[in-house]
Design an enzyme around this catalytic site. Sequence first.
Site, PDB file in Angstrom:
ATOM      1  N   CYS A 272      -2.918   0.620   9.750  1.00  0.00           N
ATOM      2  CA  CYS A 272      -3.942  -0.328   9.276  1.00  0.00           C
ATOM      3  C   CYS A 272      -4.990  -0.676  10.321  1.00  0.00           C
ATOM      4  O   CYS A 272      -6.106  -1.051   9.977  1.00  0.00           O
ATOM      5  CB  CYS A 272      -3.315  -1.649   8.868  1.00  0.00           C
TER       6      CYS A 272
ATOM      7  N   HIS B 216       0.830  -1.208   0.000  1.00  0.00           N
ATOM      8  CA  HIS B 216       0.000   0.000   0.000  1.00  0.00           C
ATOM      9  C   HIS B 216       0.865   1.259   0.000  1.00  0.00           C
ATOM     10  O   HIS B 216       2.023   1.220   0.441  1.00  0.00           O
ATOM     11  CB  HIS B 216      -0.867   0.043   1.271  1.00  0.00           C
TER      12      HIS B 216
HETATM   13  C1  CIR Z   1      -4.016  -7.718   3.402  1.00  0.00           C
HETATM   14  O1  CIR Z   1      -3.232  -8.234   2.614  1.00  0.00           O
HETATM   15  O2  CIR Z   1      -5.022  -7.131   3.053  1.00  0.00           O
HETATM   16  C2  CIR Z   1      -3.693  -7.836   4.869  1.00  0.00           C
HETATM   17  N1  CIR Z   1      -3.034  -9.073   5.129  1.00  0.00           N
HETATM   18  C3  CIR Z   1      -2.840  -6.682   5.332  1.00  0.00           C
HETATM   19  C4  CIR Z   1      -3.515  -5.367   5.181  1.00  0.00           C
HETATM   20  C5  CIR Z   1      -2.717  -4.247   5.728  1.00  0.00           C
HETATM   21  N2  CIR Z   1      -3.425  -3.018   5.612  1.00  0.00           N
HETATM   22  C6  CIR Z   1      -2.874  -1.847   5.420  1.00  0.00           C
HETATM   23  O3  CIR Z   1      -1.655  -1.749   5.236  1.00  0.00           O
HETATM   24  N3  CIR Z   1      -3.657  -0.805   5.360  1.00  0.00           N
END
Ligand code: CIR
Length: 256
Positions: free
Chosen positions: A247, A160
């Site tokens: 997150c 991201h």
């Molecule tokens: C994903 O791949 O969606 C989750 N394992 C990790 C998401 C992390 N979110 C973020 O950086 N905003």
Amino acid sequence: MRIAITREVSPAMADCELTHMSRQQIDVETARQQHRAYENCLTRLNVHLLRLPAAPEFPDSVFVEDVAVVLDEVAIITRPGAASRQGETAPMARVLAPYRKLFMLEAPATLDGGDVLCLDKKIYVGQSSRTNAEGIAQLKRIVSPHGYSVIGVPLTNCLHLKTAVSQIGPETLLVNPNWVDATLFDGWDIIHIDPDESFAANGLLIGDVAIYPMAYPKTRQRLVERGLRLEIVDLSELAKAEGAVTCCSIVFESEF
Ligand code: CIR
């Protein structure tokens, strides 16, 4: 009042999505304890928590940031780029409804909130594997009437935009220059991560204090030397699921 929406760690977290990391064993109980300590840190910073219950059917649902973008004027419920995460949005819409007028992104748009970095009236959006051009276009249509500009940002090698750059102080951004072009962020003080700590660019600014992971001591030293105020948390178990400090919450201001 400042509010943070969080969601308890899913008992199925070990089945999380992984894009740039290989799978390691995740201890859900440790992840829960670390997440609770993160929530306590928000509380110490005078943030009021709205905690959503755990979702056994959604392994990644602790990472609430990806399912909504909240601005002062409106909230946008996203359409996450990973199909396994698209069902996470309904409870988020319910909890946000009293606070903001809601807009929903519609297929074929995809957009993860982790790709959205709001800096005053400029919204930078990572062109990642999770966020497509239609997602950025729909976001732009929703926010333009409120005076925001939306800027698509090319990304390399990370999940991201906020894995590569985040706001770490009132006038300061923390950047991994290998993953994003720091010259895009004109007018900001820029601090580069230590090159030994690729994942160190994600901090969560609350007022003038940044919540920052314990895992990156060399970058932390750079931040301290620049006079930034930090609250350190250990999110090592959630980091195995490719998550970091931004997150795990959605933070916004409310009059009630
Ligand atoms: C994903 O791949 O969606 C989750 N394992 C990790 C998401 C992390 N979110 C973020 O950086 N905003």
